[in-house]
Design an enzyme around this catalytic site. Structure first.
Site, PDB file in Angstrom:
ATOM      1  CD  GLN A   1      -2.459   1.212   2.777  1.00 15.10           C
ATOM      2  OE1 GLN A   1      -2.032   0.523   3.697  1.00 15.10           O
ATOM      3  NE2 GLN A   1      -3.520   1.973   2.895  1.00 15.10           N
TER       4      GLN A   1
ATOM      5  CD  GLU B   1      -4.933   0.796   6.229  1.00 15.75           C
ATOM      6  OE1 GLU B   1      -5.200   1.915   5.756  1.00 15.75           O
ATOM      7  OE2 GLU B   1      -3.772   0.380   6.379  1.00 15.75           O
TER       8      GLU B   1
HETATM    9  C1  LIG Z   1       3.752  -0.756  11.408  1.00 17.66           C
HETATM   10  C2  LIG Z   1       3.352   0.286  10.395  1.00 17.66           C
HETATM   11  C3  LIG Z   1       3.025  -0.104   9.115  1.00 17.66           C
HETATM   12  C4  LIG Z   1       2.667   0.855   8.160  1.00 17.66           C
HETATM   13  N1  LIG Z   1       2.405   0.443   6.873  1.00 17.66           N
HETATM   14  C5  LIG Z   1       2.069   1.362   5.941  1.00 17.66           C
HETATM   15  C6  LIG Z   1       1.828   0.944   4.590  1.00 17.66           C
HETATM   16  O1  LIG Z   1       1.911  -0.249   4.253  1.00 17.66           O
HETATM   17  N2  LIG Z   1       1.519   1.878   3.679  1.00 17.66           N
HETATM   18  C7  LIG Z   1       1.399   3.216   3.995  1.00 17.66           C
HETATM   19  O2  LIG Z   1       1.062   3.992   3.121  1.00 17.66           O
HETATM   20  N3  LIG Z   1       1.651   3.641   5.258  1.00 17.66           N
HETATM   21  C8  LIG Z   1       1.988   2.744   6.242  1.00 17.66           C
HETATM   22  N4  LIG Z   1       2.260   3.155   7.533  1.00 17.66           N
HETATM   23  C9  LIG Z   1       2.277   4.587   7.825  1.00 17.66           C
HETATM   24  C10 LIG Z   1       1.117   5.047   8.690  1.00 17.66           C
HETATM   25  O3  LIG Z   1      -0.081   5.096   7.966  1.00 17.66           O
HETATM   26  C11 LIG Z   1       1.517   6.400   9.271  1.00 17.66           C
HETATM   27  O4  LIG Z   1       2.617   6.177  10.138  1.00 17.66           O
HETATM   28  C12 LIG Z   1       0.395   7.047  10.051  1.00 17.66           C
HETATM   29  O5  LIG Z   1      -0.638   7.452   9.199  1.00 17.66           O
HETATM   30  C13 LIG Z   1       0.910   8.261  10.856  1.00 17.66           C
HETATM   31  O6  LIG Z   1       1.610   9.139  10.020  1.00 17.66           O
HETATM   32  P1  LIG Z   1       3.078   9.640  10.381  1.00 17.66           P
HETATM   33  O7  LIG Z   1       3.931   8.470  10.705  1.00 17.66           O
HETATM   34  O8  LIG Z   1       3.522  10.551   9.295  1.00 17.66           O
HETATM   35  O9  LIG Z   1       2.911  10.459  11.748  1.00 17.66           O
HETATM   36  P2  LIG Z   1       2.388  11.933  11.905  1.00 17.66           P
HETATM   37  O10 LIG Z   1       1.217  12.148  11.033  1.00 17.66           O
HETATM   38  O11 LIG Z   1       3.553  12.858  11.783  1.00 17.66           O
HETATM   39  O12 LIG Z   1       1.904  11.898  13.416  1.00 17.66           O
HETATM   40  C14 LIG Z   1       2.818  11.927  14.511  1.00 17.66           C
HETATM   41  C15 LIG Z   1       1.984  11.940  15.791  1.00 17.66           C
HETATM   42  O13 LIG Z   1       1.175  13.127  15.838  1.00 17.66           O
HETATM   43  C16 LIG Z   1      -0.193  12.766  16.024  1.00 17.66           C
HETATM   44  N5  LIG Z   1      -1.041  13.662  15.221  1.00 17.66           N
HETATM   45  C17 LIG Z   1      -0.873  13.996  13.917  1.00 17.66           C
HETATM   46  N6  LIG Z   1      -1.872  14.814  13.521  1.00 17.66           N
HETATM   47  C18 LIG Z   1      -2.690  14.988  14.594  1.00 17.66           C
HETATM   48  C19 LIG Z   1      -3.892  15.721  14.812  1.00 17.66           C
HETATM   49  N7  LIG Z   1      -4.467  16.433  13.833  1.00 17.66           N
HETATM   50  N8  LIG Z   1      -4.476  15.647  16.040  1.00 17.66           N
HETATM   51  C20 LIG Z   1      -3.914  14.919  17.045  1.00 17.66           C
HETATM   52  N9  LIG Z   1      -2.754  14.214  16.903  1.00 17.66           N
HETATM   53  C21 LIG Z   1      -2.155  14.251  15.689  1.00 17.66           C
HETATM   54  C22 LIG Z   1      -0.321  11.336  15.508  1.00 17.66           C
HETATM   55  O14 LIG Z   1      -1.392  10.669  16.131  1.00 17.66           O
HETATM   56  C23 LIG Z   1       1.029  10.747  15.907  1.00 17.66           C
HETATM   57  O15 LIG Z   1       0.971  10.335  17.262  1.00 17.66           O
HETATM   58  C24 LIG Z   1       2.620   2.231   8.507  1.00 17.66           C
HETATM   59  C25 LIG Z   1       2.949   2.619   9.814  1.00 17.66           C
HETATM   60  C26 LIG Z   1       3.319   1.669  10.762  1.00 17.66           C
HETATM   61  C27 LIG Z   1       3.662   2.121  12.153  1.00 17.66           C
END
Ligand SMILES: Cc1cc2nc3c(=O)[nH]c(=O)nc-3n(C[C@H](O)[C@H](O)[C@H](O)COP(=O)(O)OP(=O)(O)OC[C@H]3O[C@@H](n4cnc5c(N)ncnc54)[C@H](O)[C@@H]3O)c2cc1C
Length: 386
Positions: free
Chosen positions: A127, A245
């Site tokens: 994905q 999902e």
């Molecule tokens: C094990 C694992 C597998 C994954 N596999 C995939 C995959 O196959 N394909 C894919 O596309 N993605 C994948 N991901 C990515 C995942 O979808 C993202 O990590 C997730 O959406 C969070 O985005 P970020 O890591 O950029 O964190 P950020 O968006 O930077 O967030 C950091 C922190 O801030 C908090 N935060 C952010 N915005 C807000 C808000 N508006 N209000 C309150 N809190 C907030 C979040 O909750 C988090 O705690 C995977 C992630 C993990 C951990």
């Protein structure tokens, strides 16, 4: 034609359970039981292909597309038997996300090209949504696709792409226009990972496992027939995939397996006789029952063609926080034994308390972080001001 085309819906539930149990016992590799980390096709591919050849890889899919067409109660039985035996999660994005995506929005050619191959375990997908600067704020994505004749030229980067290094295809969200709001101008492209200009670089997780990858597109040429839905209008489709999902992440199978390990650990330690431990176990078990009932409701909505609804965020939160709570109880009960990296031998399996504890942190992030799910509930269910 596989046995998956047999009509299991009409079969007696107990006969169905015993048949599934016997087949799993015979075919699931003994050395891969109760492993919580994500395994790639190099480790678990044999099991995926065995399920595919049997026609049992896609229990919820319609038989028309190579699925088992199981009604929801039998899907739960299937999950219960997989978790009872400790069968590991395999690369399943194609089954849980690409299948529903193509069945609803794919062209007849896309369905014919991919669905049966996915159901046989012959085509593995990953994905491609997240980017370095687009996670929770997914609509900020910048990976660009520009039309060039009957192709798109794709440039940009995806990250945290689970098990991309063992996948054949990736389904991506790409930016095809900068006009209007950031949600506009997003399209969905299916990309063969063998396309020239696509590079997959593995990334290790914090537990040291090879689990994710960075996927880089450098002038990758993708045929426009691989576009799903209309160009620039992929956002609503992408959101519907996110709904699927959340149902998938909300499935009770992983908490079921963790609870099974807690039960075996309590048997070994004799803590079923401790009122405090028994009380906490009973609460977790009842929460699992509630989660299963809640999950059934969302599967019913999918089966009956209803919208999944923004309240599915509740299911995702409940499932992932329950898994975390069970993992914490395992850690608590294991006490000093949890400090060592060695597994704890249990009557019917082994437990790695620290590994389960670590594994239970990540589902609170993927599929949309739980903080963000709470925002969704506040906005779309409780109608609170943003
Ligand atoms: C094990 C694992 C597998 C994954 N596999 C995939 C995959 O196959 N394909 C894919 O596309 N993605 C994948 N991901 C990515 C995942 O979808 C993202 O990590 C997730 O959406 C969070 O985005 P970020 O890591 O950029 O964190 P950020 O968006 O930077 O967030 C950091 C922190 O801030 C908090 N935060 C952010 N915005 C807000 C808000 N508006 N209000 C309150 N809190 C907030 C979040 O909750 C988090 O705690 C995977 C992630 C993990 C951990």
């Amino acid at each position: 034609m596989t046995e998956g085309n047999a009509d299991y819906g009409a079969m007696d539930s107990e006969d169905f359970r015993l048949m599934v149990r016997a087949w799993i016992q015979e075919h699931y590799p003994e050395d891969k039981r109760f492993i919580v980390r994500r395994m790639g096709m190099d480790e678990i591919g044999g099991w995926v292909r065995a399920l595919g050849a049997k026609g049992w890889l896609a229990p919820s899919w319609p038989r028309e597309w190579g699925g088992m067409g199981l009604p929801i109660r039998k899907q739960i039985i299937f999950m219960e038997e997989l978790s009872r035996h400790g069968c590991a999660r395999f690369p399943d994005q194609a089954l849980n996300l690409v299948g529903p995506l193509l069945m609803t929005f794919g062209t007849p050619e896309q369905k014919a090209r991919h669905l049966h191959r996915i159901a046989r375990g012959e085509e593995i997908w990953c994905q491609g949504y997240s980017e370095p600067a687009a996670g929770s704020d997914l609509a900020s994505l910048q990976c660009k696709a520009v039309r060039d004749g009957d192709s798109f030229i794709v440039n940009g980067e995806k990250t945290w792409t689970t098990l991309a290094f063992c996948a054949d295809w990736i389904f991506t969200l790409v930016r095809t226009s900068n006009a209007g709001r950031k949600q506009e101008g997003i399209s969905i492209l299916l990309i063969d990972l063998n396309t020239p200009g696509v590079t997959v670089r593995p990334i290790d997780s914090f537990t040291g496992e090879r689990e994710f990858a960075q996927v880089i597109f450098d002038n990758a040429r993708v045929p426009s027939e691989n576009l799903v839905g209309e160009a620039d209008r992929g956002w609503d489709i992408a959101k519907s995939v996110l709904g699927h999902e959340r149902v998938m992440v909300g499935a009770p199978i992983i908490p079921m397996m963790a609870l099974r390990q807690l039960e075996d650990l309590m048997d070994r330690l004799g803590t079923f006789g401790d009122t405090g431990a028994l009380d906490r176990y009973a609460a977790l078990r009842l929460d699992l029952y509630d989660l299963t009932t809640m999950f059934e409701e969302y599967v019913r909505r999918i089966e009956e063609g209803e919208s999944i609804g923004g309240d599915v965020s509740l299911l995702k939160i409940r499932a992932t926080e329950l898994y975390a709570a069970i993992s914490e109880e395992i850690l608590l009960q294991a006490g000093d034994m949890a400090r060592v990296a060695e597994p704890i031998a249990l009557p019917d399996n082994v437990a790695f308390p620290l590994e389960i504890y670590a594994a239970a942190r990540v589902p609170t992030i993927y599929g949309g972080a739980n903080e963000v799910q709470r925002n969704v509930i506040a906005r779309s269910v409780l109608r609170l001001p943003s």
